[in-house]
Design an enzyme around this catalytic site. Structure first.
Site, PDB file in Angstrom:
ATOM      1  N   CYS A 212      26.008 -34.963 -38.920  1.00  0.00           N
ATOM      2  CA  CYS A 212      26.139 -33.517 -39.076  1.00  0.00           C
ATOM      3  C   CYS A 212      26.545 -32.936 -37.735  1.00  0.00           C
ATOM      4  O   CYS A 212      25.826 -33.103 -36.752  1.00  0.00           O
ATOM      5  CB  CYS A 212      24.805 -32.888 -39.502  1.00  0.00           C
TER       6      CYS A 212
ATOM      7  N   HIS B 235      28.963  -1.342 -62.944  1.00  0.00           N
ATOM      8  CA  HIS B 235      30.377  -1.048 -63.169  1.00  0.00           C
ATOM      9  C   HIS B 235      31.185  -1.255 -61.896  1.00  0.00           C
ATOM     10  O   HIS B 235      32.266  -1.854 -61.917  1.00  0.00           O
ATOM     11  CB  HIS B 235      30.533   0.396 -63.663  1.00  0.00           C
TER      12      HIS B 235
ATOM     13  N   ASP C 109      21.045 -32.502 -31.245  1.00  0.00           N
ATOM     14  CA  ASP C 109      19.786 -32.885 -30.607  1.00  0.00           C
ATOM     15  C   ASP C 109      19.894 -34.243 -29.922  1.00  0.00           C
ATOM     16  O   ASP C 109      19.294 -34.457 -28.861  1.00  0.00           O
ATOM     17  CB  ASP C 109      18.647 -32.902 -31.634  1.00  0.00           C
TER      18      ASP C 109
END
Length: 843
Positions: A783, A451, A736
């Site tokens: 990315c 609820h 990287d």
């Protein structure tokens, strides 16, 4: 006062055996007319009868008449009409009394709401049950059910004059395990009285309904013996985000009131509709709830209660209430219901513990997300975090701060001020009148369909439910911050934390067609919300997040469980895997569900899943991991990525990763999942990995499988032509690649200031990679954060011909704007050059 006491002072009879009080000759006169006016069997009613039987009964009749032939099991029953209620009121001359009483209601502060409601309910309960109506009800009861004194559920179903489709869901009472004439008549009277509960009166005031224009129908339905079985609710969309391609099912042991009231944390299942429709494995998520209480029938000699709540045995708490086949069966029924009504629905279900059959016992239109049309995106981001007090299920994605008010019941509502945060054990519909003024809600108990969760969504409030200890951990009157902006896990912080809010109208965002913006994502519980953002899919899905937060165990610790010597780890692993016959199945199940959730959210757009790229020190942090990971001086450039996959030290763990990806693609049909190999140092290593994947059942090109490689090592760029022979495309990992180009450990704070993705050397390699991929006709994306931060960096990528750029969610909009600005300027430059060329020709 029990129903036995009430019967002694009211006109409620077993009409078959008290003919001296209620002569059959009198009662049977015009019997068919009375029955038709007061009683309608489910098979006689449908959705067009809302005005006379209310939404709940109309829906039951509609389904009973039209969907049982499609395989749904719906318990039979009948409706006591709104005309019957009006007759009850008229016969007792209650209309004027109720009107006078309600006219004195304090409509500003509702200071006398409780007193007014109590007096109105007293008028109903002390009125007599007209013998004609009583006979009609008990005669229908005896006629419809084969078993004498059939156990039934008695449910309120309200309707409004001139507005029969008004929704009064959750405002009125239901009674379970009602048996026999007298108990039935008493339950009907209680339903009538529930038209005047405090919350029902306040609801009508809020909605502008005249009290004397709202009537009550009552549904009498055969009880499903869920007391030794289970029951729950379902939504034909994902209830948090409104994602339409999922069915959400929640369940508890015993009768269903516990799940509706949020008394317990239920089991939850999420089912993907497209997979379900084509007969594929369709369950995206299975979450085991605590289910610490179960509601069952009271003992036969209990004159006060028809149901009682008891502690759930430990063995049952540790077990799902439904098996996979039952979950998918309910989900298919949900699809049938949704297709019939042509709108998202929520439904109630029950499993009979005696005959083991599943039943649908109610359905209604979903009332929150089905109304939503806006695609505005408001994002919340904490700028600072305080001390964590407690955590629970996050409802929504907002942040709020305020004074904590610990309340035991709605009777303490006077302690609550506008903007406070309500902290309580559980909430029920009785809380509704006071919940609108709170800034947030925290409960000990309940799940995402409790609820408190439902009301929080409807109010747009922040809520954290199922914390287990909020009322003990949070002090009344202290300042706290609720954060639901950190994924599924909601956090309560001590003090007022600072946060940022940004709102964007997503409908105004123009997606570029040449360079495709994608998302970087790792958290499955954010997937459905993030899928609403403008995007072309997921450019990087990090598997590590799912392994860390959902699996939690090192795969080799599962495979070699019998050889583990640390007893605490053995106990922890045994507890996590207790529902699995083989511990390896636990890894495959959890990982596949996490990946599948994200893939389903974005389906059919591509989702590029990077295979695990933990470093050894990170792997060692998983449960049991320290037993299988070497200690390295520099894990950043050590035993990570592709090097692990074919190495005997980890190959069996990689096999489980591949098994999970096979489940997602082949068994679940989510072929939009593409795979990516990280940190692949050499061409020979790439060949070994591809061979290993094929051995484990993931063959490039089979079932449309594409496999990419991360371009994050200079060797990937230098030998791009050779890598292109092995892989389907490249994804540039600028972080990287920069660290290895500049020789900087990006985890080192001592030289962090020298790390820069926009260094000329790094940019040279990025551009070279893009240009080579273009010549080789291979897809290439990137990315990283730089394209959203720097327009010039974005220009470089666009001019080089990159196919896609993947952004973190909080950077997506800025990134899209940067891409569009660059493309717009490029097009403007092209037009200007064309005009110059035309002018030179004319001259």
């Amino acid at each position: 006062m029990t129903w036995l006491n009430v019967i002694s002072v009211t006109t409620a009879f077993d009409l078959r055996h008290h003919t001296e009080l209620c002569p059959a000759v009198v009662l049977m006169k015009n019997h068919s007319i009375v029955m038709e006016k007061f009683i309608r069997n489910f098979e006689q009613i449908g959705i067009n009868d809302l005005a006379e039987v209310g939404g709940k009964n109309a829906s039951l009749g509609e389904m009973y008449s039209h969907l049982t032939e499609k395989g749904l099991l719906i318990p039979n029953g009948f409706a006591i009409t709104a005309s019957a209620y009006r007759y009850f009121i008229d016969e007792n001359k209650l209309g004027d009394q109720l009107s006078t009483l309600l006219s004195e209601l304090d409509r500003k502060d509702f200071s006398n709401l409780s007193e007014t409601g109590a007096q109105a309910r007293k008028l109903i309960m002390e009125a007599h049950m007209p013998s004609t109506l009583a006979f009609a009800i008990t005669d229908a009861y005896d006629y419809l059910f084969d078993i004498a004194d059939q156990q039934v559920a008695v449910r309120s179903s309200a309707t409004a004059e001139d507005l029969p489709d008004a929704s009064f869901a959750g405002q009125h009472e239901s009674y379970l395990n009602v048996q026999g004439h007298m108990a039935l008549l008493y339950a009907v009277r209680k339903c009538y009285a529930s038209l005047f509960t405090d919350r029902a009166i306040k609801y009508r005031e809020d909605k502008g309904f005249a009290h004397d224009k709202v009537f009550l129908s009552v549904g009498v339905q055969q009880m499903v013996r869920a007391d030794p079985g289970c029951s729950g609710v379902g939504f034909t969309l994902e209830p948090e985000s409104g994602f339409r391609d999922a069915v959400h099912i929640a369940g508890v042991w015993g009768l269903g009131e516990n799940i509706v009231q949020g008394t317990v944390t239920p089991d939850e299942f999420l089912v993907f509709k497209p997979s379900l429709r084509i007969g594929k494995k369709a369950i995206l998520q299975k979450n085991l709830g605590t289910k610490n209480k179960m509601m069952v029938y009271a003992d036969a000699d209990d004159d006060v209660n028809t149901t009682v709540n008891k502690d759930t045995p430990r063995e049952m708490r540790d077990r799902f209430v439904l098996n996979d086949k039952e979950v998918e069966k309910l989900a298919k029924w949900g699809l049938i219901i949704e297709e019939h009504y042509q709108k998202p629905m929520d439904f109630e279900w029950a499993k009979d513990g005696v005959n083991h059959q599943l039943y649908i016992i109610q359905a209604r239109p979903e009332t929150v997300h089905s109304r939503e049309r806006s695609i505005e995106i408001t994002s919340y981001k904490l700028r600072e975090k305080g001390e964590t007090i407690t955590t629970g299920e996050a409802i929504g994605n907002k942040i709020a701060s305020g004074i904590a008010r610990l309340l035991a019941s709605p009777a303490e509502a006077d302690k609550l001020r506008e903007g406070d945060i309500l902290v309580t054990d559980i909430t029920s519909p009785d809380w509704d009148p006071i919940m609108k003024k709170v800034a947030g809600i925290v409960t000990n108990k309940g799940g995402r369909t409790s609820h408190a969760a439902i009301i929080a969504r409807e109010l747009g409030a922040v809520a954290i439910v199922g914390t287990e200890n909020a009322t003990q951990a949070i002090k009344d009157g202290e300042l706290i911050t609720l954060s639901c902006a950190e994924g599924k896990n909601g956090v309560v912080y001590r003090g007022r934390c600072l946060w940022e809010e940004s709102t964007t109208d997503a409908s105004s965002i123009q997606l570029p067609e040449i360079v495709k913006p994608q998302l970087i994502i790792g958290e499955p519980d954010q997937a459905f919300e993030l899928a609403r953002y403008p995007n072309y899919g997921v450019g990087l899905m990090r598997m590590e997040f799912i392994i860390s937060n959902y699996v939690k165990v090192h795969p080799l610790a599962l495979i070699n469980f019998d050889n583990l010597t640390d007893e605490s780890e053995r106990v922890e692993i045994a507890n996590l895997t207790r529902n699995y016959a083989h511990k390896e199945e636990y890894f495959i199940d959890k990982l596949s569900q996490g990946v599948a959730t994200i893939a389903a959210a974005f389906y059919p757009k591509e989702v590029i899943v990077r295979m695990s790229d933990f470093k050894t020190n990170e792997y060692a942090g998983l449960i049991g991991g320290k037993n299988f990971e070497p200690k390295e001086q520099n894990p950043m450039i050590g035993f990570r990525g592709a090097s692990r996959y074919y190495n005997p030290r980890y190959r069996d763990g990689f096999k489980l990763e591949c098994e999970a990806m096979k489940v997602v693609r082949d068994e679940m049909g989510l072929t939009n999942v593409k795979l990516m190999i990280p940190f692949c140092r050499t061409v020979d290593e790439g060949k070994k990995v591809m061979s290993q994947m094929e051995e484990f059942g993931l063959k490039r090109g089979e079932n449309g499988l594409e496999i990419f490689v991360m371009a994050e090592i200079p060797s990937n760029v230098i030998l791009a032509e050779e890598f292109a022979k092995i892989f389907d495309g490249f994804s540039i990992g600028s972080n990287d690649l920069t660290q290895l180009t500049l020789g900087i450990d990006r985890d080192s704070s001592l030289i962090a200031d020298q790390f820069d993705e926009q260094n000329d050397a790094s940019k040279h390699l990025i551009v070279t990679m893009i240009e080579k991929a273009r010549r080789l006709h291979k897809k290439v994306g990137l990315c990283g954060q730089a394209p959203s931060d720097s327009r010039e960096f974005t220009r470089m990528l666009v001019e080089a011909g990159i196919d896609s750029i993947a952004f973190n969610p909080d950077a997506l909009i800025a990134g899209i704007n940067n891409i569009n600005d660059v493309l717009k300027n490029e097009r403007q430059t092209e037009i200007e050059n064309e005009l110059k060329g035309l002018k030179s020709l004319v001259m």
